[in-house]
Design an enzyme around this catalytic site. Structure first.
Site, mmCIF file in Angstrom:
data_model
loop_
_atom_site.group_PDB
_atom_site.id
_atom_site.type_symbol
_atom_site.label_atom_id
_atom_site.label_comp_id
_atom_site.label_asym_id
_atom_site.label_seq_id
_atom_site.Cartn_x
_atom_site.Cartn_y
_atom_site.Cartn_z
ATOM 1 C CB THR A 1 0.318 -10.695 15.198
ATOM 2 O OG1 THR A 1 -0.583 -11.388 14.353
ATOM 3 C CG2 THR A 1 -0.431 -10.034 16.334
ATOM 4 C CB THR B 1 -2.049 -20.929 22.758
ATOM 5 O OG1 THR B 1 -3.320 -20.473 23.233
ATOM 6 C CG2 THR B 1 -1.083 -19.747 22.740
ATOM 7 C CD GLN B 2 -8.048 -21.911 18.590
ATOM 8 O OE1 GLN B 2 -8.997 -21.181 18.883
ATOM 9 N NE2 GLN B 2 -8.220 -23.158 18.172
ATOM 10 C CB CYS B 3 -4.562 -17.305 23.945
ATOM 11 S SG CYS B 3 -5.778 -18.413 24.696
ATOM 12 C CB THR C 1 -0.932 0.010 1.225
ATOM 13 O OG1 THR C 1 -1.838 -1.095 1.124
ATOM 14 C CG2 THR C 1 -1.729 1.289 1.319
ATOM 15 C CB SER D 1 -2.550 -10.670 -0.707
ATOM 16 O OG SER D 1 -3.142 -9.770 0.210
ATOM 17 C CG ASP E 1 -1.679 -6.861 -2.472
ATOM 18 O OD1 ASP E 1 -1.652 -7.661 -1.503
ATOM 19 O OD2 ASP E 1 -2.452 -5.897 -2.531
#
Length: 344
Positions: A166, A277-279, A18, A63, A61
């Site tokens: 993140t 972990t998802q946390c 961007t 992505s 990009d």
């Protein structure tokens, strides 16, 4: 390109994203050539160090980011490593944390800053956040105050360790966060470095760049009601080499026999399985609860407090470079290689 006869030298590597985009007639954003960045930031002509710039042959990009593109970025920095005091990589935000994590593993004994940055709004827009992000990233890369021998992300007044970062927002300028490690620096009127957190300079060790990344891995995110068909479809993917399981809480997973059997079958076939972990904060602690006892027993590895981005790229890196040394590879999975995990 800006060239000045100054002591400190920084190379900007433009990959796309961007920060260097323009809108087409349909309102969609597309990357443009590197020269336009200087049109957007005339102040770059006044910085007290030399800036050179280049763009990769194919700007994209983020992505569309791939491990082969990571290798291209690493190759540029490796080639120019002795010619510059630091490097700034301009990158799209969507996969920036993956790239920062991957580069952190690729560069062993790093003694110079590699700072990734970008923006939520293109430089051509009046309110773009890109100008401040680039100028501050250059300050870090040039080592104006101290040398930060790490791969970092600079975004919205914070310097973060790359493999602890993140992306947390798609539409806020404050787009990145590090949940399990404080910022390496915060920027207001001055740069306020947290020097106790910055990794030490290597002891005269030569730079080693390892660019092999194994892409035959998968991520399995658990959810209540997940079926054996889904789990087995992932684990039995042909030629799969590694699996990251995003578990609950401190590393907990279903204890149903079909789930345990599926993971055991994969491990028996030579599959490397890592528990994350998802946390957003906290760490995997296998055997803390009965729901993770079987995972530890069968040889599932603990991802401790790694981000998913750090876990994915660490698995690619270790499988790509150490698969022929399985005992060493498993030991490296549990070790803090580049600051990606906290000391237990």
């Amino acid at each position: 390109m800006v060239k000045q006869n100054r002591k400190n030298k920084v190379l900007i590597v433009y990959t796309g994203g961007t920060i260097g985009m323009v809108q087409d007639e349909h309102g969609s954003l597309h990357p443009f050539a590197m020269e336009r960045i200087y049109d957007g930031i005339p102040l770059l002509h006044r910085v007290p160090y030399q800036i050179d710039s280049m763009q990769l042959e194919n700007i994209i990009d983020s992505s569309n980011m791939t491990p082969s593109f990571w290798s291209d970025i690493a190759s540029v920095i490796e080639k120019e490593y002795d010619n510059y005091d630091g490097f700034v990589v301009l990158h799209g935000t969507d996969t920036m944390a993956y790239t920062a994590s991957a580069l952190s593993y690729m560069f062993e004994h790093l003694s110079k800053p590699i700072v990734l940055t970008g923006s939520q709004l293109p430089l051509g827009m009046l309110r773009s956040d890109g100008r401040d992000n680039i100028i501050c990233a250059l300050e870090v890369a040039a080592g104006k105050e101290i040398t930060v021998p790490e791969v970092c992300i600079f975004f919205q007044s914070r310097l973060l360790r790359g493999n602890r970062s993140t992306k947390v927002s798609a539409d806020q300028f404050d787009a990145f966060y590090s949940y399990n490690l404080p910022s390496l620096a915060k920027v207001g009127i001055n740069f306020d470095y947290n020097e106790s957190l910055i990794r030490p300079m290597p002891d005269d060790e030569p730079l080693i760049v390892r660019k092999e990344m194994e892409t035959r891995i998968a991520v399995l995110k658990l959810f209540p009601g997940i079926t054996s068909d889904v789990v087995n479809a992932v684990i039995r993917t042909p030629n799969l080499q590694g699996l990251i399981v995003e578990t609950y809480g401190s590393g907990n997973a279903p204890t149903e026999p079909w789930f345990i059997s599926a993971l055991e079958e994969g491990i028996q076939r030579g599959l490397t399985i890592l528990d994350i972990t998802q946390c957003k904060s906290g760490a995997v602690k296998l055997k803390q609860y009965a729901a993770s006892y079987d995972l530890d027993r069968m040889g599932v590895l603990s991802g401790q407090d790694m981000t998913i981005e750090a876990a994915v790229t660490k698995m690619m890196y270790l499988l790509g470079n150490y698969r022929e040394q399985p005992e060493l590879m498993r030991r490296l999975f549990t070790m803090d290689l580049r600051g990606e995990v906290s000391e237990s």
